[in-house]
Structures are given as C-alpha cells and as structure tokens.
Write a protein that holds these residues in place. Sequence first.
Motif, PDB file in Angstrom:
ATOM      1  N   LEU A  99       0.839  -1.205   0.000  1.00 23.19           N
ATOM      2  CA  LEU A  99       0.000   0.000   0.000  1.00 23.19           C
ATOM      3  C   LEU A  99       0.875   1.257   0.000  1.00 23.19           C
ATOM      4  O   LEU A  99       0.611   2.209  -0.746  1.00 23.19           O
ATOM      5  CB  LEU A  99      -0.918  -0.021   1.222  1.00 23.19           C
ATOM      6  CG  LEU A  99      -1.974   1.080   1.312  1.00 23.19           C
ATOM      7  CD1 LEU A  99      -2.911   1.042   0.127  1.00 23.19           C
ATOM      8  CD2 LEU A  99      -2.766   0.920   2.600  1.00 23.19           C
ATOM      9  N   LEU A 100       1.933   1.233   0.820  1.00 22.88           N
ATOM     10  CA  LEU A 100       2.856   2.379   0.870  1.00 22.88           C
ATOM     11  C   LEU A 100       3.561   2.567  -0.471  1.00 22.88           C
ATOM     12  O   LEU A 100       3.771   3.698  -0.919  1.00 22.88           O
ATOM     13  CB  LEU A 100       3.873   2.198   1.997  1.00 22.88           C
ATOM     14  CG  LEU A 100       3.298   2.255   3.417  1.00 22.88           C
ATOM     15  CD1 LEU A 100       4.358   1.884   4.447  1.00 22.88           C
ATOM     16  CD2 LEU A 100       2.702   3.617   3.735  1.00 22.88           C
ATOM     17  N   ALA A 101       3.886   1.448  -1.135  1.00 23.59           N
ATOM     18  CA  ALA A 101       4.504   1.526  -2.469  1.00 23.59           C
ATOM     19  C   ALA A 101       3.498   2.105  -3.464  1.00 23.59           C
ATOM     20  O   ALA A 101       3.848   2.954  -4.306  1.00 23.59           O
ATOM     21  CB  ALA A 101       4.972   0.145  -2.915  1.00 23.59           C
ATOM     22  N   THR A 142       2.707   6.167  -6.327  1.00 19.26           N
ATOM     23  CA  THR A 142       2.426   6.128  -7.773  1.00 19.26           C
ATOM     24  C   THR A 142       1.474   7.240  -8.179  1.00 19.26           C
ATOM     25  O   THR A 142       0.797   7.858  -7.345  1.00 19.26           O
ATOM     26  CB  THR A 142       1.799   4.776  -8.167  1.00 19.26           C
ATOM     27  OG1 THR A 142       0.498   4.679  -7.550  1.00 19.26           O
ATOM     28  CG2 THR A 142       2.663   3.605  -7.739  1.00 19.26           C
ATOM     29  N   GLU A 143       1.414   7.473  -9.489  1.00 12.21           N
ATOM     30  CA  GLU A 143       0.472   8.457 -10.058  1.00 12.21           C
ATOM     31  C   GLU A 143      -0.965   7.969  -9.884  1.00 12.21           C
ATOM     32  O   GLU A 143      -1.883   8.766  -9.709  1.00 12.21           O
ATOM     33  CB  GLU A 143       0.774   8.686 -11.554  1.00 12.21           C
ATOM     34  CG  GLU A 143       2.052   9.454 -11.819  1.00 12.21           C
ATOM     35  CD  GLU A 143       2.041  10.862 -11.220  1.00 12.21           C
ATOM     36  OE1 GLU A 143       1.055  11.592 -11.399  1.00 12.21           O
ATOM     37  OE2 GLU A 143       3.040  11.221 -10.559  1.00 12.21           O
ATOM     38  N   GLU A 144      -1.135   6.667  -9.928  1.00  7.59           N
ATOM     39  CA  GLU A 144      -2.475   6.086  -9.778  1.00  7.59           C
ATOM     40  C   GLU A 144      -3.074   6.454  -8.428  1.00  7.59           C
ATOM     41  O   GLU A 144      -4.279   6.698  -8.316  1.00  7.59           O
ATOM     42  CB  GLU A 144      -2.389   4.565  -9.943  1.00  7.59           C
ATOM     43  CG  GLU A 144      -3.736   3.904 -10.122  1.00  7.59           C
ATOM     44  CD  GLU A 144      -3.632   2.383 -10.298  1.00  7.59           C
ATOM     45  OE1 GLU A 144      -4.683   1.736 -10.127  1.00  7.59           O
ATOM     46  OE2 GLU A 144      -2.544   1.867 -10.592  1.00  7.59           O
ATOM     47  N   TYR A 145      -2.231   6.486  -7.398  1.00  9.30           N
ATOM     48  CA  TYR A 145      -2.712   6.858  -6.052  1.00  9.30           C
ATOM     49  C   TYR A 145      -3.279   8.277  -6.049  1.00  9.30           C
ATOM     50  O   TYR A 145      -4.314   8.535  -5.444  1.00  9.30           O
ATOM     51  CB  TYR A 145      -1.574   6.729  -5.033  1.00  9.30           C
ATOM     52  CG  TYR A 145      -1.935   7.233  -3.649  1.00  9.30           C
ATOM     53  CD1 TYR A 145      -2.989   6.669  -2.932  1.00  9.30           C
ATOM     54  CD2 TYR A 145      -1.234   8.279  -3.067  1.00  9.30           C
ATOM     55  CE1 TYR A 145      -3.334   7.133  -1.670  1.00  9.30           C
ATOM     56  CE2 TYR A 145      -1.569   8.748  -1.803  1.00  9.30           C
ATOM     57  CZ  TYR A 145      -2.606   8.176  -1.110  1.00  9.30           C
ATOM     58  OH  TYR A 145      -2.949   8.633   0.141  1.00  9.30           O
ATOM     59  N   ILE A 155      -8.101  11.876  -5.852  1.00  7.85           N
ATOM     60  CA  ILE A 155      -9.020  12.794  -6.560  1.00  7.85           C
ATOM     61  C   ILE A 155     -10.434  12.221  -6.553  1.00  7.85           C
ATOM     62  O   ILE A 155     -11.409  12.929  -6.269  1.00  7.85           O
ATOM     63  CB  ILE A 155      -8.520  13.060  -8.007  1.00  7.85           C
ATOM     64  CG1 ILE A 155      -7.247  13.921  -7.948  1.00  7.85           C
ATOM     65  CG2 ILE A 155      -9.597  13.725  -8.859  1.00  7.85           C
ATOM     66  CD1 ILE A 155      -6.465  13.975  -9.244  1.00  7.85           C
ATOM     67  N   ARG A 156     -10.568  10.918  -6.847  1.00  7.83           N
ATOM     68  CA  ARG A 156     -11.906  10.288  -6.853  1.00  7.83           C
ATOM     69  C   ARG A 156     -12.548  10.361  -5.466  1.00  7.83           C
ATOM     70  O   ARG A 156     -13.736  10.641  -5.331  1.00  7.83           O
ATOM     71  CB  ARG A 156     -11.799   8.816  -7.311  1.00  7.83           C
ATOM     72  CG  ARG A 156     -11.688   8.674  -8.811  1.00  7.83           C
ATOM     73  CD  ARG A 156     -12.068   7.277  -9.298  1.00  7.83           C
ATOM     74  NE  ARG A 156     -11.265   6.213  -8.732  1.00  7.83           N
ATOM     75  CZ  ARG A 156     -10.077   5.839  -9.187  1.00  7.83           C
ATOM     76  NH1 ARG A 156      -9.545   6.452 -10.227  1.00  7.83           N
ATOM     77  NH2 ARG A 156      -9.415   4.848  -8.622  1.00  7.83           N
ATOM     78  N   ILE A 160      -2.743   6.683   7.525  1.00 12.77           N
ATOM     79  CA  ILE A 160      -1.961   5.972   6.507  1.00 12.77           C
ATOM     80  C   ILE A 160      -2.079   6.631   5.140  1.00 12.77           C
ATOM     81  O   ILE A 160      -1.095   7.029   4.554  1.00 12.77           O
ATOM     82  CB  ILE A 160      -2.296   4.468   6.416  1.00 12.77           C
ATOM     83  CG1 ILE A 160      -2.026   3.788   7.768  1.00 12.77           C
ATOM     84  CG2 ILE A 160      -1.469   3.787   5.334  1.00 12.77           C
ATOM     85  CD1 ILE A 160      -2.427   2.320   7.828  1.00 12.77           C
ATOM     86  N   GLY A 161      -3.277   6.746   4.630  1.00 12.17           N
ATOM     87  CA  GLY A 161      -3.498   7.351   3.317  1.00 12.17           C
ATOM     88  C   GLY A 161      -4.983   7.421   3.048  1.00 12.17           C
ATOM     89  O   GLY A 161      -5.795   7.013   3.869  1.00 12.17           O
ATOM     90  N   GLY A 162      -5.336   7.973   1.869  1.00 11.43           N
ATOM     91  CA  GLY A 162      -6.748   8.124   1.559  1.00 11.43           C
ATOM     92  C   GLY A 162      -7.235   9.497   1.982  1.00 11.43           C
ATOM     93  O   GLY A 162      -6.454  10.436   2.133  1.00 11.43           O
ATOM     94  N   VAL A 163      -8.543   9.601   2.215  1.00  9.81           N
ATOM     95  CA  VAL A 163      -9.177  10.886   2.516  1.00  9.81           C
ATOM     96  C   VAL A 163     -10.225  10.711   3.600  1.00  9.81           C
ATOM     97  O   VAL A 163     -10.906   9.686   3.646  1.00  9.81           O
ATOM     98  CB  VAL A 163      -9.857  11.451   1.228  1.00  9.81           C
ATOM     99  CG1 VAL A 163     -10.722  12.658   1.526  1.00  9.81           C
ATOM    100  CG2 VAL A 163      -8.823  11.781   0.172  1.00  9.81           C
ATOM    101  N   ARG A 164     -10.341  11.745   4.448  1.00  7.44           N
ATOM    102  CA  ARG A 164     -11.446  11.810   5.414  1.00  7.44           C
ATOM    103  C   ARG A 164     -12.104  13.172   5.254  1.00  7.44           C
ATOM    104  O   ARG A 164     -11.407  14.169   5.053  1.00  7.44           O
ATOM    105  CB  ARG A 164     -10.945  11.665   6.848  1.00  7.44           C
ATOM    106  CG  ARG A 164     -10.656  10.251   7.241  1.00  7.44           C
ATOM    107  CD  ARG A 164     -10.243  10.137   8.676  1.00  7.44           C
ATOM    108  NE  ARG A 164     -10.123   8.737   9.073  1.00  7.44           N
ATOM    109  CZ  ARG A 164      -9.484   8.318  10.138  1.00  7.44           C
ATOM    110  NH1 ARG A 164      -8.898   9.177  10.946  1.00  7.44           N
ATOM    111  NH2 ARG A 164      -9.418   7.037  10.418  1.00  7.44           N
TER     112      ARG A 164
END
Length: 195
Positions: free
Chosen positions: A97-99, A103-106, A111-112, A157-161
């Motif tokens: 997940l950290l890898a 990436t650009e995909e992340y 954005i989504r 970790i990552g993502g959005v809230r």
Amino acid sequence: MTNEEKITYIRTAAMEEARAEANAIVKQHEDALRSVFEQHQIEARRQSETRVRAESVTAKQQLNMAMSKAQLELKREMGKTQTELKTELFEEVQLKLLAFMRTEEYKEVLIRYIEKAAQFASGMAMTIYINPSDADKKTYLEERTGMTLTISKVDFIGGVRAVVPEKNVLVDYAFKGALENEYQKFQFRGGVKGE
C-alpha cells in the motif's frame, strides 16, 4: 466256620465298610471342594471381567482426555500460527500500500475520493482531510478538484477523510480504517474449498 475265620471275616467286612465310608467321605469332600473351586473360578472370572471393564472405561476416558488436550493444544498452536501469518500478511499488504501511494495512480484515487466526498456533502460546508504523508500532494489535488484541503494531524496511513458538520457525518475513505476492518474480518479457511 472257625472263630478265627469269623474274626477275619468280620474284620474284612469292617475294613470294607470303613473303606467304603472313607471313600464316601473323601468323595463328599472332593465334591464339596470341586464346588467351592468352581464357585471361586466363577467369582474370580466375574471380578476379572469387572476389573477389565472398569479399566477399559478408565483407559477410554484417559485416551479421550489426552485426545482433547492434544486437540486443544493443536488448536491453540494453530491459532497462534495463524495470528503470526495474518500479521505478516497484513504487514506485507501495508508495504504494498505504501509503495502504491508513491504512484500516479494513487493521486487519481485521492481525486476520486475527494470528488465523492464533495458529492456526498451536496454543497454543504465540509472539511476534507488528507494524510500528513500526502502533504506534498496538497496543491496538486486542490488544483485538480477545486476543493480546499486540510492536512490531518492524525496519521490514517493514506486516503481521505471528510467531516460534514451540518450532517454530523464523517466520510471515511482512509486506508487505516479499511485495513483494520479487513484485518478483523480476515480468516484462514484452509483446504481446497477455502483457496
């Protein structure tokens, strides 16, 4: 018949009678002893069978207890091994997940998530948080989505809230919660069907 012959005859008859009585007494004793011996044999056999049955029951109980203990120990060992494997697996997932987060995909995923949160809010005021590790992406994401972003003080970790105060709702697209949820749900199924 002379006196001597009579005495001999009486003596012989008395001896025969005594011998017959003695034989009868010996036979009686033999029969009594045989009967006692047979009773003793029956009782000994009964006691032996009872002891064998009791020992068989005890042996079965001990075997069952030993098997139960072994099964419990095996389950405990299996549970421990599964927990270790599960922890290793999710550590590996987190590394992947950290890898992925480099990436650009992340960025596209972020954005989504931001757009979905904005759709959910339907124009209501809201605060969108990105993870501290994504601080370097803040400007890029704001330009792409037109939304103002806040860097969270809490590492998820990552993502959005996103928080929508008017609805008192937390929109959670954070990886930490998703990973924890998957970790709790994950089970080793084993066997061909579980593959």
